[in-house]
Design an enzyme around this catalytic site. Structure first.
Site, PDB file in Angstrom:
ATOM      1  N   HIS A 172      -1.727 -11.026  -4.316  1.00 18.36           N
ATOM      2  CA  HIS A 172      -2.415 -10.700  -5.568  1.00 18.36           C
ATOM      3  C   HIS A 172      -3.733 -11.462  -5.687  1.00 18.36           C
ATOM      4  O   HIS A 172      -4.791 -10.867  -5.933  1.00 18.36           O
ATOM      5  CB  HIS A 172      -1.510 -11.031  -6.746  1.00 18.36           C
ATOM      6  CG  HIS A 172      -2.091 -10.665  -8.074  1.00 18.36           C
ATOM      7  ND1 HIS A 172      -1.883  -9.429  -8.645  1.00 18.36           N
ATOM      8  CD2 HIS A 172      -2.890 -11.340  -8.938  1.00 18.36           C
ATOM      9  CE1 HIS A 172      -2.523  -9.373  -9.810  1.00 18.36           C
ATOM     10  NE2 HIS A 172      -3.139 -10.526 -10.003  1.00 18.36           N
ATOM     11  N   GLU A 173      -3.662 -12.768  -5.500  1.00 15.21           N
ATOM     12  CA  GLU A 173      -4.887 -13.574  -5.621  1.00 15.21           C
ATOM     13  C   GLU A 173      -5.853 -13.278  -4.475  1.00 15.21           C
ATOM     14  O   GLU A 173      -7.071 -13.308  -4.660  1.00 15.21           O
ATOM     15  CB  GLU A 173      -4.533 -15.057  -5.643  1.00 15.21           C
ATOM     16  CG  GLU A 173      -3.538 -15.469  -6.711  1.00 15.21           C
ATOM     17  CD  GLU A 173      -3.965 -15.089  -8.115  1.00 15.21           C
ATOM     18  OE1 GLU A 173      -5.185 -14.952  -8.352  1.00 15.21           O
ATOM     19  OE2 GLU A 173      -3.090 -14.911  -8.975  1.00 15.21           O
TER      20      GLU A 173
ATOM     21  N   HIS B 188      -8.127 -10.386  -5.417  1.00 14.63           N
ATOM     22  CA  HIS B 188      -9.282 -10.802  -6.223  1.00 14.63           C
ATOM     23  C   HIS B 188     -10.322 -11.507  -5.360  1.00 14.63           C
ATOM     24  O   HIS B 188     -11.529 -11.257  -5.469  1.00 14.63           O
ATOM     25  CB  HIS B 188      -8.830 -11.761  -7.331  1.00 14.63           C
ATOM     26  CG  HIS B 188      -7.954 -11.133  -8.368  1.00 14.63           C
ATOM     27  ND1 HIS B 188      -8.368 -10.124  -9.201  1.00 14.63           N
ATOM     28  CD2 HIS B 188      -6.661 -11.399  -8.726  1.00 14.63           C
ATOM     29  CE1 HIS B 188      -7.387  -9.790 -10.029  1.00 14.63           C
ATOM     30  NE2 HIS B 188      -6.344 -10.534  -9.744  1.00 14.63           N
TER      31      HIS B 188
END
Length: 421
Positions: free
Chosen positions: A81-82, A85
């Site tokens: 997820h990170e 980004h």
């Protein structure tokens, strides 16, 4: 989170995969997406065909290996997820200052000299964040008019960065299902008659009647029918036919449900649909793509069904929402039963995380996206920074408080903790 894993008239403790998005920062003057300990996940339908037989373990920490495996799955999902980004920002040339896995005290830190990004591992691996430099910070060293600061980028660029975490989780979920279809094979459920009894609590009405773990109750066609019969007959005798130990001759038992505090009957057993699982393995990538796509669509439907039920029946669904402790408990039970089950566990967690983060709530990706869309609707005029920070801060506080409440509640609900109290 994460799912309705079991259904018991006595112990009704569904788990929801789990989970918060992160992107936050411990540095108050750096730009970042808000984060917290993993926020709650959505409850899935109680008939989810892979995970409904798993239930919160009786002694979660009997063996640390399943706990480590479940925690590793969550950590990998956070990294994905990170990482979404982070990649969306760096590939566009946007400055990034920090990439962290976990929250709380720093255990290990590394600063890459080429771009100055600080990579860190923190004490509690239940979240993470990607932080962006803020020219208002005196230690930033980047001019306020630098076009590669996140806040100076067009709305479209920022939307790409904010939504990339959700996209990464969705893609990772599909990759897991595709990989499983080529390796161990996708589980196929073949329904069998009756209702399975996976566990019987000692001293309960079910135990006193002679029910044993592994029994198959033939008197009801489904779990919900049997539960309704039990709940509607407190302190009244119920006759059931039970298959035991592979025998074809059913036993006749009489169960008298205890009276619970809400006036319904309970017998203190866990119930599950009875079925046999086989594996369907793809013979080539094209077949794997077809199988994975069908399974992926099914899982997405399960996640959004859970979201719908949460909002339509919030008073009943609120207690089904669980935090990271319960999610790890479920993951550990899955790992103990079958390591292959971690494929579905990880895929569902990814999809739940994506669904949760799309909600237009402060402290979630969806909340940040909503603010960006408002900015776009205003013709590119920025929302006052004080207003934006106030909205975000209130959302972070709410999610942190909810997360801490769920952690405490789920910890107290673990069997070995309850036995100590």
């Amino acid at each position: 989170m994460l799912m309705h894993l079991s259904l018991s008239p006595h112990l009704h403790h569904p788990i929801t995969p789990p989970f918060s998005h992160s992107l936050s920062s411990s540095h108050p003057s750096s730009l970042s997406f808000p984060s917290s300990p993993l926020p709650p996940l959505l409850p899935l339908r109680c008939n989810h065909r892979y995970l409904h037989r798993y239930h919160p373990p009786r002694a979660l920490f009997e063996s640390f290996q399943p706990v480590i495996q479940a925690t590793s799955v969550l950590t990998a999902i956070i990294i994905v997820h990170e990482g979404g980004h982070f990649l969306a920002a760096t590939l566009q040339g946007i400055h990034v200052s920090k990439f962290a896995i976990g929250f709380g005290p720093v255990l290990a830190r590394f600063v890459y000299p080429k771009d100055g990004v600080e990579y860190s591992l923190r004490a509690f691996p239940l979240g993470g964040f990607v932080a962006f430099p803020d020219a208002d910070d005196p230690d930033c060293g980047i001019p306020s008019n630098d076009p590669d600061l996140l806040r100076n980028r067009p709305v479209v660029d920022r939307i790409v960065v904010v939504s990339a975490g959700v996209v990464a989780n969705i893609a990772f979920a599909y990759f897991l299902i595709f990989t499983q279809s080529l390796t161990t094979g996708l589980p196929i459920q073949e329904p069998l008659p009756g209702v399975l009894v996976p566990d019987v609590r000692p001293g309960s009405a079910g135990a006193r009647s002679g029910l044993l773990a592994g029994d198959i109750v033939l008197s009801s066609p489904s779990v919900s029918d049997l539960v309704n019969v039990i709940k509607s007959n407190p302190e009244k005798s119920i006759k059931v036919k039970v298959l035991r130990g592979g025998s074809s001759d059913p036993l006749d038992l009489t169960i008298t449900p205890d009276l619970s505090q809400d006036g319904t009957g309970r017998i203190g057993v866990q119930l599950s649909p009875n079925f046999r699982v086989t594996r369907l393995k793809a013979s080539n990538p094209a077949e794997a793509t077809s199988l994975a796509t069908r399974e992926f669509v099914f899982l997405i439907g399960s996640v959004f069904e859970g979201l719908k039920q949460t909002f339509l029946n919030f008073s009943q669904s609120a207690e089904k929402v669980s935090g990271p402790v319960a999610i790890i408990a479920v993951g550990a039970e899955v790992a103990k039963s079958s390591v292959d089950g971690l494929f579905q566990f990880a895929a569902i967690i990814n999809l739940n995380l994506a669904a949760i983060n799309l909600l237009p709530l402060p402290a979630l990706d969806g909340g940040t996206l909503a603010l960006l869309l408002v900015e776009a609707a205003r013709g590119g005029r920025r929302i006052p920074r004080e207003v934006e920070q106030s909205i975000t801060s209130s959302g972070v506080l709410l999610v942190v408080m909810l997360g801490l409440f769920l952690i405490v509640r789920d910890t107290l609900n673990l069997d070995f903790i309850r036995e100590m109290l």
